[in-house]
Design a protein around this motif. Structure first.
Motif, PDB file in Angstrom:
ATOM      1  N   ALA A 247       0.828  -1.204   0.000  1.00  0.00           N
ATOM      2  CA  ALA A 247       0.000   0.000   0.000  1.00  0.00           C
ATOM      3  C   ALA A 247       0.859   1.249   0.000  1.00  0.00           C
ATOM      4  N   ALA A 248       0.349   2.287  -0.627  1.00  0.00           N
ATOM      5  CA  ALA A 248       0.967   3.609  -0.574  1.00  0.00           C
ATOM      6  C   ALA A 248       0.627   4.251   0.772  1.00  0.00           C
ATOM      7  N   PRO A 249       1.367   5.276   1.190  1.00  0.00           N
ATOM      8  CA  PRO A 249       1.143   5.876   2.512  1.00  0.00           C
ATOM      9  C   PRO A 249      -0.304   6.276   2.786  1.00  0.00           C
ATOM     10  N   ARG A 250      -1.006   6.788   1.767  1.00  0.00           N
ATOM     11  CA  ARG A 250      -2.384   7.235   2.019  1.00  0.00           C
ATOM     12  C   ARG A 250      -3.302   6.058   2.359  1.00  0.00           C
ATOM     13  N   ASP A 251      -2.882   4.829   1.998  1.00  0.00           N
ATOM     14  CA  ASP A 251      -3.709   3.644   2.252  1.00  0.00           C
ATOM     15  C   ASP A 251      -3.213   2.828   3.443  1.00  0.00           C
ATOM     16  N   TRP A 252      -2.254   3.361   4.209  1.00  0.00           N
ATOM     17  CA  TRP A 252      -1.734   2.601   5.346  1.00  0.00           C
ATOM     18  C   TRP A 252      -2.798   2.257   6.380  1.00  0.00           C
ATOM     19  N   PRO A 253      -3.735   3.146   6.718  1.00  0.00           N
ATOM     20  CA  PRO A 253      -4.763   2.739   7.695  1.00  0.00           C
ATOM     21  C   PRO A 253      -5.558   1.513   7.245  1.00  0.00           C
ATOM     22  N   ALA A 254      -5.928   1.491   5.949  1.00  0.00           N
ATOM     23  CA  ALA A 254      -6.649   0.319   5.444  1.00  0.00           C
ATOM     24  C   ALA A 254      -5.753  -0.915   5.460  1.00  0.00           C
ATOM     25  N   ALA A 255      -4.472  -0.736   5.114  1.00  0.00           N
ATOM     26  CA  ALA A 255      -3.544  -1.868   5.147  1.00  0.00           C
ATOM     27  C   ALA A 255      -3.355  -2.392   6.562  1.00  0.00           C
ATOM     28  N   ASP A 256      -3.391  -1.490   7.541  1.00  0.00           N
ATOM     29  CA  ASP A 256      -3.289  -1.905   8.936  1.00  0.00           C
ATOM     30  C   ASP A 256      -4.464  -2.808   9.302  1.00  0.00           C
ATOM     31  N   THR A 257      -5.650  -2.457   8.855  1.00  0.00           N
ATOM     32  CA  THR A 257      -6.827  -3.293   9.096  1.00  0.00           C
ATOM     33  C   THR A 257      -6.691  -4.637   8.391  1.00  0.00           C
ATOM     34  N   GLN A 258      -6.188  -4.634   7.156  1.00  0.00           N
ATOM     35  CA  GLN A 258      -5.988  -5.891   6.437  1.00  0.00           C
ATOM     36  C   GLN A 258      -5.029  -6.821   7.179  1.00  0.00           C
ATOM     37  N   ALA A 259      -3.932  -6.247   7.689  1.00  0.00           N
ATOM     38  CA  ALA A 259      -2.946  -7.064   8.409  1.00  0.00           C
ATOM     39  C   ALA A 259      -3.548  -7.643   9.677  1.00  0.00           C
ATOM     40  N   ALA A 260      -4.372  -6.844  10.386  1.00  0.00           N
ATOM     41  CA  ALA A 260      -5.006  -7.338  11.614  1.00  0.00           C
ATOM     42  C   ALA A 260      -5.929  -8.506  11.310  1.00  0.00           C
ATOM     43  N   ARG A 261      -6.713  -8.394  10.225  1.00  0.00           N
ATOM     44  CA  ARG A 261      -7.616  -9.486   9.866  1.00  0.00           C
ATOM     45  C   ARG A 261      -6.833 -10.712   9.403  1.00  0.00           C
ATOM     46  N   ALA A 262      -5.766 -10.483   8.661  1.00  0.00           N
ATOM     47  CA  ALA A 262      -4.945 -11.608   8.213  1.00  0.00           C
ATOM     48  C   ALA A 262      -4.317 -12.332   9.397  1.00  0.00           C
ATOM     49  N   LEU A 263      -3.885 -11.575  10.417  1.00  0.00           N
ATOM     50  CA  LEU A 263      -3.307 -12.208  11.600  1.00  0.00           C
ATOM     51  C   LEU A 263      -4.356 -13.031  12.337  1.00  0.00           C
ATOM     52  N   ALA A 264      -5.570 -12.501  12.460  1.00  0.00           N
ATOM     53  CA  ALA A 264      -6.627 -13.257  13.139  1.00  0.00           C
ATOM     54  C   ALA A 264      -6.897 -14.574  12.424  1.00  0.00           C
ATOM     55  N   ARG A 265      -6.951 -14.536  11.101  1.00  0.00           N
ATOM     56  CA  ARG A 265      -7.179 -15.773  10.349  1.00  0.00           C
ATOM     57  C   ARG A 265      -5.969 -16.708  10.451  1.00  0.00           C
ATOM     58  N   ALA A 266      -4.771 -16.156  10.455  1.00  0.00           N
ATOM     59  CA  ALA A 266      -3.571 -16.989  10.564  1.00  0.00           C
ATOM     60  C   ALA A 266      -3.543 -17.737  11.895  1.00  0.00           C
ATOM     61  N   ARG A 267      -3.911 -17.052  12.973  1.00  0.00           N
ATOM     62  CA  ARG A 267      -3.945 -17.709  14.286  1.00  0.00           C
ATOM     63  C   ARG A 267      -5.041 -18.766  14.336  1.00  0.00           C
ATOM     64  N   ALA A 268      -6.177 -18.466  13.736  1.00  0.00           N
ATOM     65  CA  ALA A 268      -7.279 -19.424  13.765  1.00  0.00           C
ATOM     66  C   ALA A 268      -6.963 -20.670  12.950  1.00  0.00           C
ATOM     67  N   THR A 269      -6.255 -20.510  11.857  1.00  0.00           N
ATOM     68  CA  THR A 269      -5.928 -21.646  10.991  1.00  0.00           C
ATOM     69  C   THR A 269      -4.546 -22.211  11.266  1.00  0.00           C
ATOM     70  N   ARG A 270      -3.867 -21.654  12.276  1.00  0.00           N
ATOM     71  CA  ARG A 270      -2.511 -22.104  12.648  1.00  0.00           C
ATOM     72  C   ARG A 270      -1.568 -22.050  11.439  1.00  0.00           C
ATOM     73  N   THR A 271      -1.637 -20.926  10.726  1.00  0.00           N
ATOM     74  CA  THR A 271      -0.776 -20.694   9.577  1.00  0.00           C
ATOM     75  C   THR A 271       0.303 -19.694   9.962  1.00  0.00           C
ATOM     76  N   PRO A 272       1.594 -20.016   9.744  1.00  0.00           N
ATOM     77  CA  PRO A 272       2.663 -19.101  10.182  1.00  0.00           C
ATOM     78  C   PRO A 272       2.587 -17.727   9.544  1.00  0.00           C
ATOM     79  N   VAL A 273       2.264 -17.673   8.244  1.00  0.00           N
ATOM     80  CA  VAL A 273       2.172 -16.394   7.525  1.00  0.00           C
ATOM     81  C   VAL A 273       0.927 -16.438   6.650  1.00  0.00           C
TER      82      VAL A 273
END
Length: 491
Positions: A371-397
């Motif tokens: 993401a470009a700097p103007r889209d960092w807040p949205a990218a932050d939300t994407q990373a948070a959701r990806a982490l939640a799914r990674a923990r739920a599915t026991r996926t390292p990345v």
């Protein structure tokens, strides 16, 4: 190979073993030196135990090897071989072979300076060995606790407004001596602790030159650390890992097992601090921070950080408590970025798009789209959701998909209006919205959703049932799920 971050098991003072009332050991020869320590206990009835000793043992013997009529010559040769092998002490059992400790053995131990312990008949050799291991376990636990507390205090000091002096002060206190930071030109930048005197100051400065790279030789041409002893003090110099010529020097009256680990942690922290303060990238980050505080937009300061597009990575340690600053810095280093933020149980890292985010052992990672700097807040939300799914599915990345989607065909204004209207019945309850989003992203799995949200599975069921009621929708219908997912992606 042993873990270099864990201090070795400290030896047991011989006096601590003698103080055990349950053993009833008594020193009858040799020096009463409190510095005598035992690394382990070993039983042998060999007339010459030298080939079987490694050094530091409490050798236990019942005198089975002693021939009838043995005199001073036999015992002198026996004790001299124990001393030559590095034995720490000799324990002699007075039963069942001998009623008393032979006088010639007492004289030989006294002459060779080997501590001789009388083991009473009621005390077995296995009880003595067990006591040695118990004392070693207690000493190791105490040492690990000391090292852990020191690491925490150093990490806290590194987060203070004056991090370098604070880290040096904590290090000097933990080592009970002096800590000095030398600059690339050999000048003393900061110091803390008791002044050891001119002789030691001069020796420590010279020792720092031994490990400082000259810039005219390969980076591995000089050792990373060096040590010396001056005026009864143990001097150690550590070359900091930023490659800019900074050196950490310490002077302490003794060198305990965990001191090297504590000093190594301080060296890592000081490497990060001095690297950030004096490197070009550190200056750019400092300038970007100042401009943000003065009201500049992220897009304006992003060029100071380098790169046009970035990944936002959320990381959470596996099976550990909330990450500390040292662990967060280590994750940033593994991902190739020093733009790190610790937020509760999650570490957030900004990684330039040119780098590849790979698996980091001990961490679960969620990665946004570039993401470009103007889209960092949205990218932050994407990373948070990806982490939640990674923990739920026991996926390292787990990475957020950034390919063109069907939703891109709908004009953004119309899509947002539709999403607001569809989700209006539950929009005032963030818990319901988050639960529905996570549940849909995990294909309706109750257990995985519970893991991702850190709630009980019954709580998930109750929230989803409440969503179905408020939305007046059949959440088992795939068309309904698709439409809800489309709406949730717009929020």
């Amino acid at each position: 190979m042993p873990d270099p971050a864990v201090p070795p098991t400290p030896p047991v003072p011989l006096d601590a073993l003698l103080a055990r009332a349950d053993l009833g050991l008594r020193r009858i020869a040799g020096p009463a030196d409190p510095a005598v320590v035992v690394h382990w206990a070993h039983t042998s009835e060999m007339a010459d135990p030298y080939p079987y000793l490694l050094g530091g043992e409490l050798l236990l013997s019942a005198g089975v090897h002693v021939p009838d009529g043995a005199g001073a010559g036999y015992f002198d040769a026996y004790v001299s071989r124990i001393v030559a092998a590095g034995g720490a002490a000799l324990g002699f059992g007075v039963a069942p072979v001998h009623d008393t400790v032979p006088g010639a053995l007492v004289e030989a131990c006294e002459m060779h300076g080997l501590p001789l312990l009388e083991v009473p008949p009621r005390t077995t050799f296995s009880a003595v060995a067990r006591a040695v291991w118990q004392l070693m376990a207690q000493a190791r636990t105490a040492e690990l606790r000391r090292v852990t507390e020191a690491q925490q205090s150093l990490a806290t000091a590194a987060a203070r407004p004056d991090p370098v002096p604070s880290v040096l002060q904590q290090l000097a206190r933990r080592l009970g001596g002096r800590a000095v930071l030398y600059g690339p030109e050999g000048t003393r930048i900061a110091a803390a602790g008791t002044d050891p005197g001119e002789e030691t100051r001069t020796a420590l400065a010279k020792l720092a030159e031994v490990v400082r790279p000259s810039g005219q030789e390969p980076s591995d041409a000089r050792p990373s650390s060096a040590s010396d002893t001056v005026a009864g003090l143990r001097l150690v110099a550590h070359a900091l890992g930023n490659g800019e010529g900074f050196v950490l020097g310490t002077a302490a009256p003794q060198r305990d097992a965990g001191d090297h680990t504590i000093a190594s942690v301080a060296a890592v922290l000081l490497s990060l601090l001095t690297g950030e303060r004096h490197s070009g990238s550190g200056a750019g980050r400092s300038s970007a921070l100042v401009r943000l505080l003065l009201g500049a937009a992220p897009a304006e300061v992003a060029p100071l950080l380098g790169g046009d597009r970035w990944w936002v990575v959320h990381g959470r340690p596996d099976g550990r408590a909330a990450p500390d600053p040292v662990a967060a810095s280590a994750l940033g280093a593994a991902l190739g970025s020093s733009l790190v933020d610790v937020s509760g149980e999650v570490v957030r890292v900004l990684v330039p798009d040119g780098r590849t985010v790979e698996r980091v052992p001990g961490w679960t990672l969620g990665v946004s789209a570039a993401a470009a700097p103007r889209d960092w807040p949205a990218a932050d939300t994407q990373a948070a959701r990806a982490l939640a799914r990674a923990r739920a599915t026991r996926t390292p990345v787990l990475r957020h998909g950034d390919r063109p989607a069907l939703a891109d065909l709908v004009p953004p204004h119309d899509a947002d209006a539709h999403a607001r209207a569809l989700l209006a019945p539950i929009e005032r309850s963030p818990a319901l919205v988050d639960t529905l989003r996570t549940w849909l992203s995990l294909h309706g799995s109750w257990d995985r959703t519970a893991v991702a949200l850190d709630v009980h599975r019954n709580t998930v069921r109750q929230r989803i049932a409440r969503c179905a009621s408020l939305l007046d929708a059949d959440l088992d219908d795939p068309d309904v799920r698709m439409e809800l997912w489309f709406a949730l992606r717009r929020t």
